[in-house]
Design a protein around this motif. Sequence first.
Motif, PDB file in Angstrom:
ATOM      1  N   ASP A   1       0.848  -1.273  -0.300  1.00 44.34           N
ATOM      2  CA  ASP A   1      -0.135  -0.438  -0.338  1.00 44.34           C
ATOM      3  C   ASP A   1       1.048   1.166   0.070  1.00 44.34           C
ATOM      4  O   ASP A   1       1.302   1.264   0.692  1.00 44.34           O
ATOM      5  CB  ASP A   1      -1.288   0.062   1.116  1.00 44.34           C
TER       6      ASP A   1
ATOM      7  N   LYS B   1       2.409   4.873  -0.403  1.00 45.55           N
ATOM      8  CA  LYS B   1       1.990   6.686  -0.216  1.00 45.55           C
ATOM      9  C   LYS B   1       2.957   7.073  -0.916  1.00 45.55           C
ATOM     10  O   LYS B   1       3.913   7.504  -0.558  1.00 45.55           O
ATOM     11  CB  LYS B   1       1.903   6.783   1.007  1.00 45.55           C
TER      12      LYS B   1
ATOM     13  N   VAL C   1       2.662  13.140   0.222  1.00 43.91           N
ATOM     14  CA  VAL C   1       2.565  12.724   1.495  1.00 43.91           C
ATOM     15  C   VAL C   1       1.768  13.990   1.617  1.00 43.91           C
ATOM     16  O   VAL C   1       2.281  15.784   1.206  1.00 43.91           O
ATOM     17  CB  VAL C   1       3.418  12.761   3.249  1.00 43.91           C
TER      18      VAL C   1
ATOM     19  N   TYR D   1       6.277   4.795   2.445  1.00 41.67           N
ATOM     20  CA  TYR D   1       6.053   6.427   2.513  1.00 41.67           C
ATOM     21  C   TYR D   1       6.966   6.615   1.497  1.00 41.67           C
ATOM     22  O   TYR D   1       8.051   6.593   1.293  1.00 41.67           O
ATOM     23  CB  TYR D   1       5.919   7.842   3.672  1.00 41.67           C
TER      24      TYR D   1
END
Length: 895
Positions: free
Chosen positions: A164, A166, A169, A206
């Motif tokens: 998953d 990202k 941000v 991230y």
Amino acid sequence: MSAPQAPVKLRNGVVKQVTSGDIIVIRGQPMGGPPPEVTVTLCNITAPKLERWKGNDSMDDVKDEPYAWEAREFLRRKLIGQDVTFAVEKSVNTARTYGTVWLGKDRNGENVIETLVSEGLVTVKKDNRNPTAEQTRLIELENIAKAAKKGKWADSPVSEHIRDIKWTVDDPRKLIEKFGKKPIKAVIEFVFDGSTVKAFLLPDFYNITLMISGVRCPGWPNGRRENSVGDPYADEARYFVESRLLHRDVEIVLESVNNNNFIGSVIHPKGNIAEILLSEGFAKCQDWSISNSRSGAEKLYLAEKAAKEARLRLWKDYKPCGPQIEFTGTVVEIINADALIIRTQNGENKKVFLSSIRPPAREKKNTEDSNNTARPKDFRPLYDIPWMLEAREFLREKFIRKNVKVVVDYTQPARDNFPEKLCCTVTCGKTNIAEALVARGLARVIKYRQNDDQRSSHYNLLQVAESKAEKSQHGLHAKKDIPVHRIVDLSNDPSKAKAFLTSLKRAQGIRAVVEFVTSGSRLKLFLPKEDYVITFVLAGIRTPRCQRTLPGGGVVKADEYGEKALAFTKEHCFQRDVEIKIESTETKLSGFIGWLTVNDVNMSVALVEEGLAEVVNFQDSGEITRSLKAAEERAKTKMLNIWKTRAEMPVETDKIVDEKEGQERKIDYQKVVISEVTDDLHFYAQSVDQGSMLENLLLQLRQELSANPPLPGAYKPTRGDLAVAKFTGDDQWYRVKTEKVSGTNVSVFYIDYGNRETVHVTRVADLPARFATDKPYAHEYALACVTLPSDADDKRAAVEAFKEDVLDKILLLNVEYKLSSNLTAVTLAHTNTNYDIGKGLISDGYVHVQKHRDRRLTKLIEEYKKAEEDAKHNHRNIWMYGDVRPEDDDKEFGL
């Protein structure tokens, strides 16, 4: 697609990057230039596809295929940075290069394709019609992996093997707060340039862009390498970092944010990449982010210094600011924490400033009114600015009267009415005075633009010293125990001095510091233990008087040898530790009378011995009185100084003539331009002689901001800051002082013009340091001998009439007197006729005449009164309905 034929030519290289579970980038052997790179797709297998980001607005993003990340990571950990042997062949149907890769420097090493199949991380391509021996081998390994349920053949849910990611941000600062500046496991995915990388933070995936804190490497225009030539060493720096960090396991510390890019440190087991880049000459220190660096500013500055001295890469043409002027002398005065007076060997006193440091400065308290830019009443910088006294005392105790070596680093040109400043490195023995101050937290290091060489020749050492002081929280960097000096000033209050006499007289051997020498026998002292400031008069003697100016303007001429007596006392006492014994106070003044010794020498006796003072009647003090009499006899015998031409007789006190009596009003016109008028009839004026200086300053300021445009909203203004703002009228940058910050609105005062306005915070930016030293070019004045009427409408009419007469015009200004608010009262006149504008306002019936007791203004007041009577008689403006002036308007003004 059919697999390529068996490879025939073997090559060696090092794995640079693993793009996916079946694609790797190999660097070959360098051959006189950058190493050649080959992107190899592994033969006969297919790896699961990784998710690729296509931008914020794309709707085509496809998630990872199951086990895509595991396959990529397995291959990355096994191969990155390893020597491999590979054989490649171009595909017939695609532009890809297929091949086989073995670990090691020959084919005897581990076959990477077989290993991937054995781990169940890839799928073998089948050719059922004519399989090769290699394909048959891979199918057997695949069947074994399936039977063992390894990798993608396992029974675990596939959802557990899809990332998953990202990709963006939304709030970078929240992410920094989340991790709390602690190390986070990460993989470097891409290297933009030597100091900027893209990374995945694990295990949450991230995707961030990280600028390495404290350093900056050369790059490319607009950050793009395609079809553009980079700065010198940009490619080398990028290659240097790629070979050490790309696709490596590291830890990242997020420290700050800049334009949604994270600022932080990369922690690698083999060393700090920022420090290595600096020491190899691939980067320069970045002052604005260096304080955040995990490795500490000290190591980074020293690494840069080593590269400079070795003339490596970016520093190949580096030339240190060599000293042009050197001299030696003795420190005779400490002005403040960055300025000294040094007496050279030829007897000349030179004022020098310590290069590249800034002394402690006053910070406004939250309780102060944002509109009040003036200092508090009775403000004394030496005692009221925290750490200022400590800085001065450190310099005084360590270096006063010591021999020093001075090296001139640079000269700040003369500006306005201020002379040029010699900015120097001053050393006493092996001690760099500026470095010693900074190391104790008693001064700060000035931050410069990257290419500004107007700095100390030991600038790196100053930065290292400041870094140490910050870590140890010394002085200005302390968060508690800030020194506060509650000074009791007894120097100008006779009644208070007498109240403290008993306690001070009781104390024996009071330690004091000589702050000022007024005459040969009169000094101002600071008593550190008591926190008192006193006036002290040497007992038992009378010295010749020095020239002095009386408060009313009269002048008392100096007696013969008065200046010599002053110089003698100053030479022996000024800024020295002394010991005093108080006997009494002056009858009508605030001075304490007593004995003062410095280095065990009684100053009263020393002055008499030199023939610079005579003994006067004083209560018998035993041995001291006898010493004074004996010293006077010896001076008379030798006919020293005051005894050369005068006979022994009582000295008569000269009459003080107040030259103010009968003094005429002086006219000394200065050409000015009126730039602003306030509602209370004050105005701001600029000197015509300084017009070109102001224009030059603004031109350079705007060129600077054009070359380095400030980021809108990046600057956070606070009340009292010097800054720059875009004036609404012409959308140009001007110097301002921020007076109030309310949300996104900032009230600013244009210091060079005198006007005010409220602008949006995005129209305010930080003032470059080199433009903060020029004093404001607009000065506030009031019209002399006039006052506004009390009626609001009449006030507005008077101000509008005054504006019409003066705004944006060249006029003649004459200083008349000072107001109690430290404001200067002046008269204004037209340049061609010398006609008095204040008189014109009175004659037109807009303002009242204000009385003043100064006799120099008698004739001026009489002229103003005649003009006022004429306005009354003709009922002009405020006199339309007769004399309506209140009685209390006749109070005296200006005293």
